[in-house]
Write an enzyme that holds these catalytic residues in place. Structure first.
Site, PDB file in Angstrom:
ATOM      1  N   ASP A   1      -1.214  -0.348   6.196  1.00  0.00           N
ATOM      2  CA  ASP A   1      -1.510   0.133   7.402  1.00  0.00           C
ATOM      3  C   ASP A   1      -3.038   0.007   7.677  1.00  0.00           C
ATOM      4  O   ASP A   1      -3.515   0.475   9.113  1.00  0.00           O
ATOM      5  CB  ASP A   1      -1.365   1.687   7.442  1.00  0.00           C
ATOM      6  CG  ASP A   1      -2.104   2.488   6.509  1.00  0.00           C
ATOM      7  OD1 ASP A   1      -3.038   3.065   6.957  1.00  0.00           O
ATOM      8  OD2 ASP A   1      -2.141   2.261   5.348  1.00  0.00           O
TER       9      ASP A   1
ATOM     10  N   ASP B   1       0.965  -1.261  -0.030  1.00  0.00           N
ATOM     11  CA  ASP B   1       0.026   0.006   0.019  1.00  0.00           C
ATOM     12  C   ASP B   1       0.854   1.145   0.148  1.00  0.00           C
ATOM     13  O   ASP B   1       2.075   1.004   0.511  1.00  0.00           O
ATOM     14  CB  ASP B   1      -0.738   0.086   1.363  1.00  0.00           C
ATOM     15  CG  ASP B   1      -1.716   1.093   1.251  1.00  0.00           C
ATOM     16  OD1 ASP B   1      -2.518   1.533   0.324  1.00  0.00           O
ATOM     17  OD2 ASP B   1      -1.875   1.762   2.567  1.00  0.00           O
TER      18      ASP B   1
ATOM     19  N   ASP C   1      -0.292   5.379   0.858  1.00  0.00           N
ATOM     20  CA  ASP C   1      -0.322   6.130   1.769  1.00  0.00           C
ATOM     21  C   ASP C   1      -0.330   5.480   3.106  1.00  0.00           C
ATOM     22  O   ASP C   1      -1.173   4.633   3.510  1.00  0.00           O
ATOM     23  CB  ASP C   1      -1.738   6.857   1.590  1.00  0.00           C
ATOM     24  CG  ASP C   1      -2.106   7.399   0.318  1.00  0.00           C
ATOM     25  OD1 ASP C   1      -1.012   8.237  -0.084  1.00  0.00           O
ATOM     26  OD2 ASP C   1      -2.820   6.928  -0.798  1.00  0.00           O
TER      27      ASP C   1
END
Length: 218
Positions: free
Chosen positions: A179, A7, A9
Site C-alpha cells: 500500500d 507488505d 500493515d
C-alpha cells in the site's frame, strides 16, 4: 516456486500493527498515555510522509518491551491479537493468500514492523515465512535496540536479497503487494508489482507505470 511477497500493515490487514501496539500499551496504562500517544502519532505520520527515521522509531517502539519478561510479553501479545489485530483481518486478503497457495506459490511477508509484533500475525495468516525488523535480545530480554538492517524502504531490498541467497529462491515471476510509497524500491524489483489500497503517491506511481491497483477492503 514463484514468490508472492506481501507488505503487512494496511495491505494484508486494515491498519498498522505497529501503531496499534502503541495504542494498546496506552490502553493498558503501561506507558505515559499523553506523551507516548503524541510520539506514536508523530512517528506514524512521518512514516506516511516517507520521512521516518526508522532507527529512532524502533528505539521508541521497542523500549517498552525491555521492561517485561518473555512470558509477560507473550501474554500481552495474545491479548493484543484478540483485541486489536483480529478486527483488522480482511476476508479479501485471506482470499488473495489462498489464491497464491492454490497456485503453489511461496508466501512471504516483508514488513518494517518489528518481529515481536509481526511474527504471531504472520503465523495467524498462514504464510510460509516473514522478514521483519529484528529487535536485539540479550539474556532473553529485549534491549530496545535492533540488529541488522531494518526492513524499511531500501532495507527491504537488502534483507530480501540476503534471504534469497540463503533460501535459494529467485524473483523470477515474483509478486509484491503493498500500500505504501515507502515500498517503491522493492516494488521496482519484482516481476509483478501490485498497489493495494495505495497511498496517494503510490497510486500516482502505479497509474503512471500501469501497475495493477486493487483493494482488499470490504
Amino acid at each position: 516456486m514463484t514468490l508472492a511477497i506481501f507488505d503487512l500493515d494496511n495491505t494484508l490487514i486494515a491498519g498498522d500493527s505497529d501503531h496499534s501496539w502503541g495504542e494498546f500499551l496506552v490502553s493498558k496504562q503501561l506507558v505515559d498515555a499523553v506523551e507516548y500517544r503524541r510520539q506514536n502519532d508523530l512517528f506514524y505520520q512521518a512514516y506516511k510522509d516517507g520521512s521516518l527515521d526508522i532507527h529512532a522509531y524502533q528505539r521508541f517502539a521497542l523500549s517498552p518491551l525491555a521492561r517485561f519478561t518473555a512470558t509477560e510479553l507473550a501474554e500481552l501479545h495474545q491479548e493484543f491479537m484478540t483485541i486489536c489485530i483480529e478486527p483488522l483481518m480482511l476476508v479479501k486478503a485471506q482470499t488473495l493468500l489462498q489464491h497464491h497457495r492454490d497456485n503453489g506459490d511461496y508466501l512471504l511477508i516483508i514488513t518494517a514492523t518489528n518481529s515481536f509484533i509481526t511474527h504471531p500475525i504472520a503465523k495467524h495468516l498462514g504464510v510460509d515465512d516473514i522478514l521483519a525488523t529484528d529487535p536485539q535480545v540479550i539474556d532473553g530480554r529485549y534491549t530496545g535496540e535492533i540488529i541488522g538492517t531494518p526492513c524499511f524502504q531500501g532495507g527491504k531490498v537488502t534483507r530480501l536479497n540476503e534471504w534469497l541467497a540463503s533460501e535459494g529462491h529467485s524473483l523470477d515471476g515474483s509478486y509484491f503487494y503493498s500500500d505504501s510509497y515507502n515500498d517503491l524500491p522493492l516494488l521496482e524489483q519484482v516481476t509483478h508489482p501490485v498497489a493495494v489500497d495505495p497511498d496517494e503517491r503510490l497510486r500516482q506511481t502505479a497509474e503512471t507505470r500501469n501497475w495493477p491497483i486493487i483493494s482488499l477492503r470490504d
